[in-house]
Design a protein around this motif. Structure first.
Motif, mmCIF file in Angstrom:
data_model
loop_
_atom_site.group_PDB
_atom_site.id
_atom_site.type_symbol
_atom_site.label_atom_id
_atom_site.label_comp_id
_atom_site.label_asym_id
_atom_site.label_seq_id
_atom_site.Cartn_x
_atom_site.Cartn_y
_atom_site.Cartn_z
ATOM 1 N N SER A 69 -20.954 -14.409 -14.098
ATOM 2 C CA SER A 69 -22.196 -15.070 -14.492
ATOM 3 C C SER A 69 -22.176 -16.548 -14.105
ATOM 4 C CB SER A 69 -22.407 -14.926 -16.002
ATOM 5 O OG SER A 69 -23.540 -15.651 -16.426
ATOM 6 N N VAL A 70 -21.039 -17.204 -14.326
ATOM 7 C CA VAL A 70 -20.897 -18.613 -13.973
ATOM 8 C C VAL A 70 -21.104 -18.807 -12.467
ATOM 9 C CG1 VAL A 70 -19.219 -20.497 -13.755
ATOM 10 C CG2 VAL A 70 -19.423 -19.252 -15.911
ATOM 11 N N ALA A 71 -20.524 -17.908 -11.676
ATOM 12 C CA ALA A 71 -20.615 -18.026 -10.221
ATOM 13 C C ALA A 71 -22.057 -17.860 -9.733
ATOM 14 C CB ALA A 71 -19.711 -16.990 -9.552
ATOM 15 N N ALA A 72 -22.825 -17.014 -10.427
ATOM 16 C CA ALA A 72 -24.189 -16.725 -9.980
ATOM 17 C C ALA A 72 -25.230 -17.660 -10.577
ATOM 18 C CB ALA A 72 -24.549 -15.278 -10.339
ATOM 19 N N ALA A 73 -24.859 -18.415 -11.615
ATOM 20 C CA ALA A 73 -25.838 -19.229 -12.336
ATOM 21 C C ALA A 73 -26.302 -20.408 -11.483
ATOM 22 C CB ALA A 73 -25.242 -19.736 -13.648
ATOM 23 N N PRO A 74 -27.587 -20.737 -11.535
ATOM 24 C CA PRO A 74 -28.084 -21.915 -10.798
ATOM 25 C C PRO A 74 -27.567 -23.194 -11.441
ATOM 26 C CG PRO A 74 -29.803 -21.030 -12.224
ATOM 27 C CD PRO A 74 -28.660 -20.054 -12.270
ATOM 28 N N ALA A 103 -31.187 -17.946 -21.878
ATOM 29 C CA ALA A 103 -29.802 -17.680 -22.267
ATOM 30 C C ALA A 103 -29.651 -16.252 -22.772
ATOM 31 C CB ALA A 103 -29.366 -18.668 -23.340
ATOM 32 N N GLU A 104 -30.635 -15.757 -23.515
ATOM 33 C CA GLU A 104 -30.587 -14.376 -24.002
ATOM 34 C C GLU A 104 -30.544 -13.388 -22.845
ATOM 35 O OE1 GLU A 104 -33.924 -13.859 -26.628
ATOM 36 O OE2 GLU A 104 -32.621 -14.032 -28.411
ATOM 37 N N ARG A 105 -31.354 -13.646 -21.817
ATOM 38 C CA ARG A 105 -31.363 -12.747 -20.655
ATOM 39 C C ARG A 105 -30.030 -12.773 -19.925
ATOM 40 N NH1 ARG A 105 -36.829 -14.565 -20.277
ATOM 41 N NH2 ARG A 105 -36.290 -16.231 -18.813
ATOM 42 N N GLU A 106 -29.461 -13.960 -19.801
ATOM 43 C CA GLU A 106 -28.171 -14.076 -19.115
ATOM 44 C C GLU A 106 -27.076 -13.358 -19.895
ATOM 45 O OE1 GLU A 106 -25.951 -14.885 -15.937
ATOM 46 O OE2 GLU A 106 -28.064 -15.422 -16.129
ATOM 47 N N MET A 107 -27.072 -13.533 -21.203
ATOM 48 C CA MET A 107 -26.047 -12.894 -22.023
ATOM 49 C C MET A 107 -26.236 -11.380 -22.085
ATOM 50 S SD MET A 107 -24.354 -15.504 -22.420
ATOM 51 C CE MET A 107 -22.992 -14.634 -23.214
ATOM 52 N N ALA A 108 -27.486 -10.908 -21.931
ATOM 53 C CA ALA A 108 -27.733 -9.462 -21.891
ATOM 54 C C ALA A 108 -27.066 -8.837 -20.668
ATOM 55 C CB ALA A 108 -29.236 -9.190 -21.878
ATOM 56 N N LYS A 109 -27.077 -9.554 -19.538
ATOM 57 C CA LYS A 109 -26.388 -9.058 -18.333
ATOM 58 C C LYS A 109 -24.886 -8.965 -18.570
ATOM 59 C CE LYS A 109 -29.663 -11.480 -15.301
ATOM 60 N NZ LYS A 109 -29.768 -12.583 -14.299
ATOM 61 N N ILE A 110 -24.334 -9.987 -19.200
ATOM 62 C CA ILE A 110 -22.896 -10.009 -19.483
ATOM 63 C C ILE A 110 -22.529 -8.876 -20.443
ATOM 64 C CG2 ILE A 110 -21.067 -11.345 -20.614
ATOM 65 C CD1 ILE A 110 -22.518 -13.862 -19.501
ATOM 66 N N THR A 111 -23.342 -8.692 -21.464
ATOM 67 C CA THR A 111 -23.100 -7.621 -22.431
ATOM 68 C C THR A 111 -23.131 -6.259 -21.756
ATOM 69 O OG1 THR A 111 -24.047 -8.942 -24.225
ATOM 70 C CG2 THR A 111 -23.923 -6.564 -24.577
ATOM 71 N N ALA A 112 -24.099 -6.064 -20.858
ATOM 72 C CA ALA A 112 -24.204 -4.781 -20.154
ATOM 73 C C ALA A 112 -22.975 -4.522 -19.293
ATOM 74 C CB ALA A 112 -25.471 -4.768 -19.298
ATOM 75 N N ALA A 113 -22.491 -5.554 -18.603
ATOM 76 C CA ALA A 113 -21.297 -5.401 -17.757
ATOM 77 C C ALA A 113 -20.076 -5.057 -18.610
ATOM 78 C CB ALA A 113 -21.057 -6.671 -16.962
ATOM 79 N N PHE A 114 -19.943 -5.720 -19.762
ATOM 80 C CA PHE A 114 -18.806 -5.447 -20.645
ATOM 81 C C PHE A 114 -18.912 -4.052 -21.256
ATOM 82 C CE2 PHE A 114 -16.627 -5.755 -24.795
ATOM 83 C CZ PHE A 114 -15.350 -6.032 -24.333
ATOM 84 N N GLN A 115 -20.101 -3.640 -21.651
ATOM 85 C CA GLN A 115 -20.274 -2.304 -22.233
ATOM 86 C C GLN A 115 -19.969 -1.209 -21.222
ATOM 87 O OE1 GLN A 115 -24.280 -2.610 -23.771
ATOM 88 N NE2 GLN A 115 -23.561 -3.182 -25.829
ATOM 89 N N GLU A 116 -20.254 -1.486 -19.955
ATOM 90 C CA GLU A 116 -19.905 -0.519 -18.905
ATOM 91 C C GLU A 116 -18.396 -0.337 -18.831
ATOM 92 O OE1 GLU A 116 -20.607 2.234 -15.886
ATOM 93 O OE2 GLU A 116 -22.025 1.261 -17.251
ATOM 94 N N TYR A 117 -17.659 -1.462 -18.945
ATOM 95 C CA TYR A 117 -16.197 -1.393 -18.969
ATOM 96 C C TYR A 117 -15.722 -0.593 -20.183
ATOM 97 C CZ TYR A 117 -11.388 -2.845 -19.889
ATOM 98 O OH TYR A 117 -10.044 -2.850 -20.185
#
Length: 350
Positions: A69-74, A103-117
């Motif tokens: 997320s950090v790498a992709a963030a503007p 921020a909620e949208r960004e954290m939703a992406k992170i949550t989805a990636a972690f839940q996949e793991y």
């Protein structure tokens, strides 16, 4: 990496609490933005099942999602999104310029990636808990973000808590954070001095030993090979006979040429004495190390060919695991190979 170990979490490679303090002290957040406090809930109950390695793998998976997320963030107004491992299973993400909704949208992406793991690993009962706090203070002091994290964690674990710290606690936390930051700066300066060679400006033999310990751990854990090159100049005595300053100039020149010619990720350090250097080659087996060594030998001769006394080097090669699986064994092998190169007439690779 070695000089950053005070402020880097060894498990995830993210900045730790001290890194958090340092970045806060450098005023790295924008006039407005959001702070996301991320906790892995349920992992403490599964530690007995997962074991230490499984627990660390889970923590690293979340760190990987945060890092992506950090790498992709503007980048906003020169400020950049940054993630930290704040404590055991707690992470903090600073999102300069982000609104609460962004921020909620960004954290939703992170949550989805972690839940996949979590799904792939079949780990039931582990979830992420995310708390988002906006900030609006362009002149915020060092403790601003620490206080925001404290408040969020307090509300999360106790369901109740103060909406603000009393003034005395506010001042105390700010002063404590500043003192810790100054102490870290002094420690970093002292460590840099202890690990840096005065003449060449390169890392010294103490740094080399730490680098080798790290490479040896990677070999033991993952089987990753590595090699070392013991490089010794063939003309230092002649330069020292002119003057020791001339000898030092040659040492600096050799160090600069070697450091500029190695591969990305390789390390060049000044070794124990004279014009001895150690080159550390992560991931290189003996065949690759011999190729690098020969290239360095030729490069040194070519770059100094027009000098009154051209500089040549003799190089001894040692590789893990081919030659040894401990640092002392590797050094001994490299020294013996270097001595053989000298006996063969110098300007050799063995």
């Amino acid at each position: 990496m070695i000089l950053d170990e005070f402020s880097t979490d060894p498990c995830t490679g993210l900045p730790n609490f001290f890194g958090f303090l340092e970045m806060c002290s450098n005023s790295f957040f924008d006039e407005t933005g959001a702070i996301a406090i991320v906790e892995i809930s349920g992992i403490i109950h599964l530690k007995g099942t997962l074991g230490p390695k499984g627990t660390e793998d889970c923590i690293r998976a979340l760190a990987g999602a945060l890092r992506a997320s950090v790498a992709a963030a503007p980048q906003q107004s020169g400020m950049k999104t940054t993630a930290f491992r704040y404590g055991g299973d707690e992470f903090v993400m600073i999102l300069p310029g982000f609104s609460h909704a962004e921020a909620e949208r960004e954290m939703a992406k992170i949550t989805a990636a972690f839940q996949e793991y979590i799904k792939n690993q079949q780990l039931n009962g582990i979830n992420l808990h995310v708390t988002i706090v906006e900030y609006f203070d362009p002149d915020a002091r060092i403790a601003t973000l620490i206080k925001a994290v404290y408040m969020a964690l307090n509300r999360r674990h106790r369901d109740v808590g103060p909406s603000a710290l009393p003034a005395w606690a506010d001042e105390m936390m700010d002063g404590m954070a500043e003192r810790i930051h100054r102490t870290l700066v002094l420690l970093r300066e002292a460590r840099t001095m202890a690990l840096t060679d005065d003449i060449s400006g390169l890392p010294n033999h103490r740094a080399a030993e730490l680098y080798m310990e790290d490479l040896m751990k990677k070999h033991q854990n993952n089987g990753t090979p590595f090699s070392i090159l013991l490089v010794d100049g063939d003309q230092l005595k002649a330069y020292n006979e002119i003057s020791y300053e001339k000898g030092n100039e040659v040492i600096r020149l050799m160090g600069a040429l070697l450091a500029g010619a190695v591969r990305h990720g390789d390390k060049v350090v000044r070794w124990l004495s004279g014009d001895e250097f150690l080159v550390l080659l992560p991931g290189a087996d003996r065949k690759a190390a011999l190729q690098v060594a020969e290239r360095l030998r030729v490069y040194m001769a070519e770059e100094t060919a027009k000098m009154e006394m051209p500089v040549t080097i003799s190089i001894g090669v040692a590789s893990c695991p081919e030659d040894a699986v401990d640092t002392s064994g590797l050094i001994k092998t490299a020294e013996e190979a270097n001595n053989q190169a000298k006996r063969l007439g110098k300007n050799q690779v063995v």
